[in-house]
Design a protein around this motif. Structure first.
Motif, PDB file in Angstrom:
ATOM      1  N   TYR A 180      -7.665  -9.296   0.973  1.00 20.36           N
ATOM      2  CA  TYR A 180      -8.067  -8.748   2.274  1.00 20.36           C
ATOM      3  C   TYR A 180      -6.849  -8.250   3.044  1.00 20.36           C
ATOM      4  CZ  TYR A 180     -10.262  -8.237   6.839  1.00 20.36           C
ATOM      5  OH  TYR A 180     -10.715  -7.725   8.032  1.00 20.36           O
ATOM      6  N   GLY A 181      -5.707  -8.911   2.871  1.00 22.55           N
ATOM      7  CA  GLY A 181      -4.478  -8.434   3.502  1.00 22.55           C
ATOM      8  C   GLY A 181      -4.158  -7.018   3.064  1.00 22.55           C
ATOM      9  N   HIS A 182      -4.173  -6.774   1.740  1.00 24.42           N
ATOM     10  CA  HIS A 182      -3.945  -5.411   1.233  1.00 24.42           C
ATOM     11  C   HIS A 182      -4.993  -4.448   1.784  1.00 24.42           C
ATOM     12  CE1 HIS A 182      -0.922  -6.882  -1.465  1.00 24.42           C
ATOM     13  NE2 HIS A 182      -1.752  -7.510  -2.268  1.00 24.42           N
ATOM     14  N   PHE A 183      -6.248  -4.890   1.753  1.00 26.63           N
ATOM     15  CA  PHE A 183      -7.371  -4.042   2.140  1.00 26.63           C
ATOM     16  C   PHE A 183      -7.279  -3.612   3.604  1.00 26.63           C
ATOM     17  CE2 PHE A 183     -11.594  -3.953   4.156  1.00 26.63           C
ATOM     18  CZ  PHE A 183     -12.215  -2.945   3.440  1.00 26.63           C
ATOM     19  N   ILE A 184      -7.093  -4.573   4.502  1.00 26.80           N
ATOM     20  CA  ILE A 184      -7.167  -4.256   5.929  1.00 26.80           C
ATOM     21  C   ILE A 184      -5.968  -3.441   6.393  1.00 26.80           C
ATOM     22  CG2 ILE A 184      -6.024  -6.347   6.801  1.00 26.80           C
ATOM     23  CD1 ILE A 184      -9.164  -4.588   8.246  1.00 26.80           C
ATOM     24  N   VAL A 185      -4.791  -3.705   5.820  1.00 23.48           N
ATOM     25  CA  VAL A 185      -3.615  -2.921   6.202  1.00 23.48           C
ATOM     26  C   VAL A 185      -3.711  -1.518   5.607  1.00 23.48           C
ATOM     27  CG1 VAL A 185      -1.094  -2.747   6.033  1.00 23.48           C
ATOM     28  CG2 VAL A 185      -2.168  -4.951   6.515  1.00 23.48           C
ATOM     29  N   SER A 203     -12.071  -6.237  -5.491  1.00 22.32           N
ATOM     30  CA  SER A 203     -12.628  -7.149  -6.498  1.00 22.32           C
ATOM     31  C   SER A 203     -12.029  -8.535  -6.378  1.00 22.32           C
ATOM     32  CB  SER A 203     -12.365  -6.610  -7.914  1.00 22.32           C
ATOM     33  OG  SER A 203     -12.845  -7.518  -8.889  1.00 22.32           O
ATOM     34  N   ILE A 204     -12.911  -9.541  -6.395  1.00 23.61           N
ATOM     35  CA  ILE A 204     -12.495 -10.941  -6.534  1.00 23.61           C
ATOM     36  C   ILE A 204     -12.725 -11.307  -7.983  1.00 23.61           C
ATOM     37  CG2 ILE A 204     -12.801 -13.304  -5.747  1.00 23.61           C
ATOM     38  CD1 ILE A 204     -11.771 -11.307  -3.632  1.00 23.61           C
ATOM     39  N   GLY A 205     -11.642 -11.549  -8.722  1.00 27.49           N
ATOM     40  CA  GLY A 205     -11.723 -11.804 -10.145  1.00 27.49           C
ATOM     41  C   GLY A 205     -11.407 -10.554 -10.941  1.00 27.49           C
ATOM     42  N   PHE A 206     -11.225 -10.735 -12.261  1.00 23.03           N
ATOM     43  CA  PHE A 206     -10.934  -9.642 -13.170  1.00 23.03           C
ATOM     44  C   PHE A 206     -12.055  -9.521 -14.196  1.00 23.03           C
ATOM     45  CE2 PHE A 206      -6.627 -11.238 -12.016  1.00 23.03           C
ATOM     46  CZ  PHE A 206      -6.193 -10.111 -11.336  1.00 23.03           C
ATOM     47  N   GLY A 207     -12.007  -8.414 -14.929  1.00 20.81           N
ATOM     48  CA  GLY A 207     -12.959  -8.239 -16.026  1.00 20.81           C
ATOM     49  C   GLY A 207     -14.282  -7.660 -15.572  1.00 20.81           C
ATOM     50  N   ARG A 208     -15.313  -7.975 -16.336  1.00 15.56           N
ATOM     51  CA  ARG A 208     -16.639  -7.397 -16.103  1.00 15.56           C
ATOM     52  C   ARG A 208     -17.214  -7.849 -14.756  1.00 15.56           C
ATOM     53  NH1 ARG A 208     -21.835  -8.968 -17.272  1.00 15.56           N
ATOM     54  NH2 ARG A 208     -21.090 -10.879 -18.280  1.00 15.56           N
ATOM     55  N   SER A 209     -17.833  -6.940 -14.073  1.00 15.46           N
ATOM     56  CA  SER A 209     -18.454  -7.243 -12.783  1.00 15.46           C
ATOM     57  C   SER A 209     -19.740  -8.040 -12.996  1.00 15.46           C
ATOM     58  CB  SER A 209     -18.772  -5.951 -12.029  1.00 15.46           C
ATOM     59  OG  SER A 209     -19.511  -6.227 -10.864  1.00 15.46           O
ATOM     60  N   ILE A 210     -19.883  -9.139 -12.230  1.00 10.68           N
ATOM     61  CA  ILE A 210     -21.130  -9.905 -12.300  1.00 10.68           C
ATOM     62  C   ILE A 210     -21.977  -9.681 -11.047  1.00 10.68           C
ATOM     63  CG2 ILE A 210     -20.248 -11.666 -13.852  1.00 10.68           C
ATOM     64  CD1 ILE A 210     -19.668 -13.438 -11.507  1.00 10.68           C
ATOM     65  N   TYR A 211     -21.375  -9.092 -10.032  1.00 11.38           N
ATOM     66  CA  TYR A 211     -22.118  -8.686  -8.834  1.00 11.38           C
ATOM     67  C   TYR A 211     -21.302  -7.619  -8.122  1.00 11.38           C
ATOM     68  CZ  TYR A 211     -24.085  -8.620  -4.151  1.00 11.38           C
ATOM     69  OH  TYR A 211     -24.644  -8.211  -2.969  1.00 11.38           O
ATOM     70  N   ASP A 228     -15.710   4.910   3.392  1.00 11.10           N
ATOM     71  CA  ASP A 228     -15.177   5.286   2.074  1.00 11.10           C
ATOM     72  C   ASP A 228     -16.102   4.911   0.927  1.00 11.10           C
ATOM     73  OD1 ASP A 228     -12.896   6.280   3.272  1.00 11.10           O
ATOM     74  OD2 ASP A 228     -11.772   4.402   3.057  1.00 11.10           O
ATOM     75  N   LYS A 229     -17.229   4.279   1.265  1.00 12.48           N
ATOM     76  CA  LYS A 229     -18.164   3.817   0.226  1.00 12.48           C
ATOM     77  C   LYS A 229     -17.451   2.933  -0.809  1.00 12.48           C
ATOM     78  CE  LYS A 229     -21.578   7.526   0.662  1.00 12.48           C
ATOM     79  NZ  LYS A 229     -21.087   8.003   1.969  1.00 12.48           N
ATOM     80  N   THR A 230     -16.683   1.993  -0.298  1.00 13.20           N
ATOM     81  CA  THR A 230     -15.929   1.057  -1.144  1.00 13.20           C
ATOM     82  C   THR A 230     -16.876   0.177  -1.948  1.00 13.20           C
ATOM     83  OG1 THR A 230     -14.143   1.011   0.479  1.00 13.20           O
ATOM     84  CG2 THR A 230     -14.198  -0.778  -1.128  1.00 13.20           C
ATOM     85  N   GLU A 231     -16.520  -0.055  -3.211  1.00 10.28           N
ATOM     86  CA  GLU A 231     -17.291  -0.968  -4.043  1.00 10.28           C
ATOM     87  C   GLU A 231     -16.681  -2.373  -3.931  1.00 10.28           C
ATOM     88  OE1 GLU A 231     -18.420  -1.961  -8.712  1.00 10.28           O
ATOM     89  OE2 GLU A 231     -17.193  -0.202  -8.231  1.00 10.28           O
ATOM     90  N   PHE A 232     -17.474  -3.322  -3.481  1.00  9.12           N
ATOM     91  CA  PHE A 232     -17.054  -4.732  -3.420  1.00  9.12           C
ATOM     92  C   PHE A 232     -17.679  -5.447  -4.607  1.00  9.12           C
ATOM     93  CE2 PHE A 232     -16.985  -3.056   0.853  1.00  9.12           C
ATOM     94  CZ  PHE A 232     -15.778  -3.535   1.370  1.00  9.12           C
ATOM     95  N   ARG A 233     -16.851  -6.114  -5.397  1.00  3.64           N
ATOM     96  CA  ARG A 233     -17.387  -6.736  -6.608  1.00  3.64           C
ATOM     97  C   ARG A 233     -16.849  -8.151  -6.818  1.00  3.64           C
ATOM     98  NH1 ARG A 233     -15.283  -4.015 -12.047  1.00  3.64           N
ATOM     99  NH2 ARG A 233     -16.581  -2.277 -11.319  1.00  3.64           N
ATOM    100  N   LEU A 234     -17.681  -8.931  -7.490  1.00  2.00           N
ATOM    101  CA  LEU A 234     -17.302 -10.263  -7.948  1.00  2.00           C
ATOM    102  C   LEU A 234     -17.241 -10.173  -9.464  1.00  2.00           C
ATOM    103  CD1 LEU A 234     -16.821 -13.198  -6.948  1.00  2.00           C
ATOM    104  CD2 LEU A 234     -19.245 -13.614  -7.367  1.00  2.00           C
ATOM    105  N   GLY A 273      -7.806 -14.323 -10.043  1.00  2.00           N
ATOM    106  CA  GLY A 273      -7.064 -13.310  -9.296  1.00  2.00           C
ATOM    107  C   GLY A 273      -8.019 -12.306  -8.693  1.00  2.00           C
ATOM    108  N   GLY A 274      -7.504 -11.129  -8.398  1.00  2.00           N
ATOM    109  CA  GLY A 274      -8.322 -10.076  -7.821  1.00  2.00           C
ATOM    110  C   GLY A 274      -7.468  -8.837  -7.616  1.00  2.00           C
ATOM    111  N   TYR A 275      -8.068  -7.799  -7.085  1.00  4.67           N
ATOM    112  CA  TYR A 275      -7.296  -6.576  -6.840  1.00  4.67           C
ATOM    113  C   TYR A 275      -8.030  -5.695  -5.836  1.00  4.67           C
ATOM    114  CZ  TYR A 275     -10.655  -4.421 -10.089  1.00  4.67           C
ATOM    115  OH  TYR A 275     -11.799  -3.983 -10.688  1.00  4.67           O
ATOM    116  N   VAL A 276      -7.235  -4.838  -5.184  1.00  6.48           N
ATOM    117  CA  VAL A 276      -7.756  -3.772  -4.343  1.00  6.48           C
ATOM    118  C   VAL A 276      -7.295  -2.464  -4.960  1.00  6.48           C
ATOM    119  CG1 VAL A 276      -7.654  -2.654  -2.091  1.00  6.48           C
ATOM    120  CG2 VAL A 276      -7.791  -5.147  -2.235  1.00  6.48           C
ATOM    121  N   GLN A 277      -8.230  -1.596  -5.283  1.00  9.22           N
ATOM    122  CA  GLN A 277      -7.885  -0.311  -5.885  1.00  9.22           C
ATOM    123  C   GLN A 277      -7.952   0.781  -4.828  1.00  9.22           C
ATOM    124  OE1 GLN A 277     -10.242   0.843  -9.291  1.00  9.22           O
ATOM    125  NE2 GLN A 277      -9.411   2.922  -9.325  1.00  9.22           N
TER     126      GLN A 277
END
Length: 450
Positions: free
Chosen positions: A27-32, A44-52, A60-66, A72-76
Motif C-alpha cells: 500500500y505504501g508503493h501504491f498510495i505514493v 497483488s497480495i501474494g505471488f502466482g496464480r490469482s485465487i480472487y 485507472d481500473k486497477t486490478e486488486f488480486r489475492l 510477498g506481493g507486488y504493485v505493478q
C-alpha cells in the motif's frame, strides 16, 4: 508432538501476519504512486496464480488480486519498459518519472512498514503490558555468570551504563553488546540495597552466544521463574495416588531437567495415559517415583497429573503503561533501535561474527506468530511490529529486485545518463534472484534443523 490445533493456530496467525504486513508494504508503493499520478495496473497480495481478483470500475481500473503463494506481493505500475504507452497515458508510466519520484515510490513500501511498527508499539505501550523485572534465576556452575559472581535473586540494573528495567531490554542490550564487542559490565542490585558492577569477559564465542536460544545457556544464567513447588493436589488424581506431597519441588520429568512450571506442563500434556518418572526434592532430599498419568477429560488428549504450583508473581512482574506522549516517543525510539540492530545483525552475519541461524524461515515465523496470538493481542502486535521492521530493513538492502536494489539502479542510471544495457540488467536480476534464493535456503535450512 505438536497438536493439530497448534498447527492450525500457527498457520492462521502466520497468514494473518504476512497478509497484514505485505498489504501495508505494498500500500505504501501504491498510495505514493497514486500521489504522483503514476498509473497502477495491479495490486497483488501474494505471488502466482490469482485465487480472487477485483477490478476497480473507476479511475485507472486497477486490478486488486489475492494470489496463491502468500509470501510477498507486488504493485505493478504502467511502465514503458514492458511495452508501448498509449499517447493518452504519456507521463503516467513509472519509467517516465523523475529520479526523486522513483525513489519516493520505492522507499514508501519500507517506510510504511516502519510507520506500522510505530503505530503497533504505540498501542502496546499505551495499553500497558505485563513486564518481567530483570531478576536472575538459576546460575550454572563454571559458567561466565558464575565466574563473574552472579547469584540467584540478583537484579540487573545496567549493562555497560545503559539502564535496564525489564528482561526484554536486558536481552536486547546483551545481544547488542555481544555483537559490538566481547566484554561487558553488568550492574546488579542484591538484597534491595547492595549494588555492584560485574565484568563479563567473553572469549571468542560471539557467534555461538547469538544463536537463537543460546544466550542464557551460553552465559550461564536464566531469568527468574516461579519454582515448580507443589501447592495443591487434586483429590483422586494420579498425584493423589502417589507419594507426592505439598511442598515437593519437581526437578525432572523422564530424566529431562525442568527449570520452570511451564516446562513441566508441556511435558505432561504431551503424555496422556503414559507412565512418567518424576524426580523431586523434599526437605532437601532428592526422591523419585513412577506415576501413570490420566487423560484430562473425554474431549482432551492431554496428560493430567493433578497438581497445582505456587506462583509468586507479585514481586517479579508489573504492568508497564505509558501516557500518550511517552508511548509515542518510545514507539519511535524502539522502531529506530530495532531497525538499526537488524542492520547490524545482518552485516555481522555476512562477516561471520553472528550466527546465520538467526535467519528465520516461514515455519519459525509461523510458530512465533502462533505463540504471540496465544499470549494476547498486545503480544501479537509486538510480533507484527518486529516482523514489519525486519521486512522494511530487508527490502532496503541493495539487492536487485528489492526496493533498495532498484533505488541503487536508478541512481546509477541517473549519474550515467542512460539506462543499463539489457545484458547488465539481466545479470543484475540473476544476481538478485541468486541472493534471495540463498537467503531463503538458509532460512528453510534453519527451520528444518532447528
Amino acid at each position: 508432538m505438536t497438536s493439530i490445533n497448534t498447527i492450525l493456530t500457527n498457520l492462521a496467525a502466520f497468514i494473518i501476519a504476512i497478509g497484514v504486513l505485505v498489504t501495508v508494504h505494498e500500500y505504501g508503493h501504491f498510495i505514493v504512486g497514486k500521489l504522483f499520478n503514476v498509473k497502477v495496473l495491479k495490486f497483488s497480495i501474494g505471488f502466482g496464480r490469482s485465487i480472487y481478483s477485483y477490478q476497480s470500475k473507476i479511475g485507472d481500473k486497477t486490478e486488486f488480486r489475492l494470489s496463491l503463494i502468500p509470501l510477498g506481493g507486488y504493485v505493478q505500475f504502467l511502465d514503458g519498459r514492458n511495452g508501448e504507452i498509449e499517447p493518452k497515458e504519456d507521463g503516467r508510466a513509472f519509467n517516465q518519472q523523475s529520479l526523486l519520484v522513483k525513489i519516493a515510490i520505492l522507499f514508501a513500501g519500507p517506510m510504511f512498514n516502519f510507520i506500522f511498527a510505530i503505530l503497533a508499539y504505540f498501542i502496546v505501550f499505551s495499553n500497558g503490558i505485563p513486564t518481567m523485572k530483570p531478576i536472575i534465576g538459576e546460575v550454572v556452575e563454571n559458567s561466565y555468570a558464575y565466574s563473574a559472581g552472579i547469584k540467584y535473586g540478583d537484579e540487573i540494573i545496567s549493562i555497560d551504563d545503559k539502564k535496564i528495567e525489564d528482561w526484554e531490554t536486558a536481552v536486547t542490550s546483551l545481544l547488542k553488546t555481544l555483537v559490538d564487542k566481547k566484554d561487558f559490565d553488568l550492574g546488579i542490585k542484591r538484597d534491595d540495597s547492595y549494588e555492584k558492577v560485574l565484568t563479563f569477559s567473553i572469549k571468542e564465542e560471539t557467534a555461538y552466544l547469538t544463536e537463537p536460544g543460546s544466550l542464557f545457556s551460553g552465559l550461564g544464567f536464566y531469568p527468574w521463574q516461579p519454582p515448580p513447588v507443589i501447592s495443591e493436589i487434586v483429590y483422586d488424581s494420579p498425584a493423589d495416588k502417589s507419594n507426592l506431597m505439598k511442598g515437593d519441588r519437581i526437578v525432572s520429568v523422564n530424566s529431562i531437567n525442568t527449570r520452570s512450571i511451564q516446562e513441566i506442563i508441556n511435558i505432561i500434556s504431551e503424555r496422556p495415559s503414559q507412565k512418567i518418572s518424576l524426580e523431586y526434592i523434599r526437605n532437601g532430599v532428592l526422591m523419585s517415583e513412577d506415576i501413570t498419568l490420566d487423560q484430562g477429560n473425554e474431549n482432551s488428549n492431554r496428560g493430567f497429573l493433578g497438581v497445582a504450583f505456587l506462583r509468586d508473581y507479585e514481586n517479579y512482574w508489573y504492568i508497564n503503561r505509558l501516557d500518550l506522549s511517552d508511548s509515542l516517543n518510545k514507539s519511535i525510539s524502539q522502531t529506530w533501535s530495532t531497525a538499526g540492530f537488524t542492520v547490524t545483525m545482518l552485516f555481522k552475519m555476512i562477516s561471520g561474527d553472528v550466527s546465520t541461524k538467526n535467519i528465520s524461515g516461514p515455519f519459525s515465523i509461523a510458530k512465533y506468530a502462533g505463540i504471540s496470538v496465544n499470549a494476547g493481542f498486545n503480544q501479537f502486535l509486538k510480533f507484527l511490529a518486529l516482523i514489519s521492521i525486519s521486512l522494511g530493513v530487508i527490502n532496503l538492502f541493495p539487492i536487485p529486485m528489492l526496493d533498495g536494489g532498484q533505488i541503487i539502479q536508478f541512481v546509477f542510471e541517473s549519474l550515467k545518463g542512460s539506462p543499463l544495457s539489457p545484458r547488465i540488467e539481466q545479470l543484475s536480476q540473476q544476481f538478485g534472484i541468486m541472493a534471495i534464493m540463498l537467503l531463503m535456503s538458509i532460512a528453510f535450512y534453519n527451520d528444518l534443523f532447528s
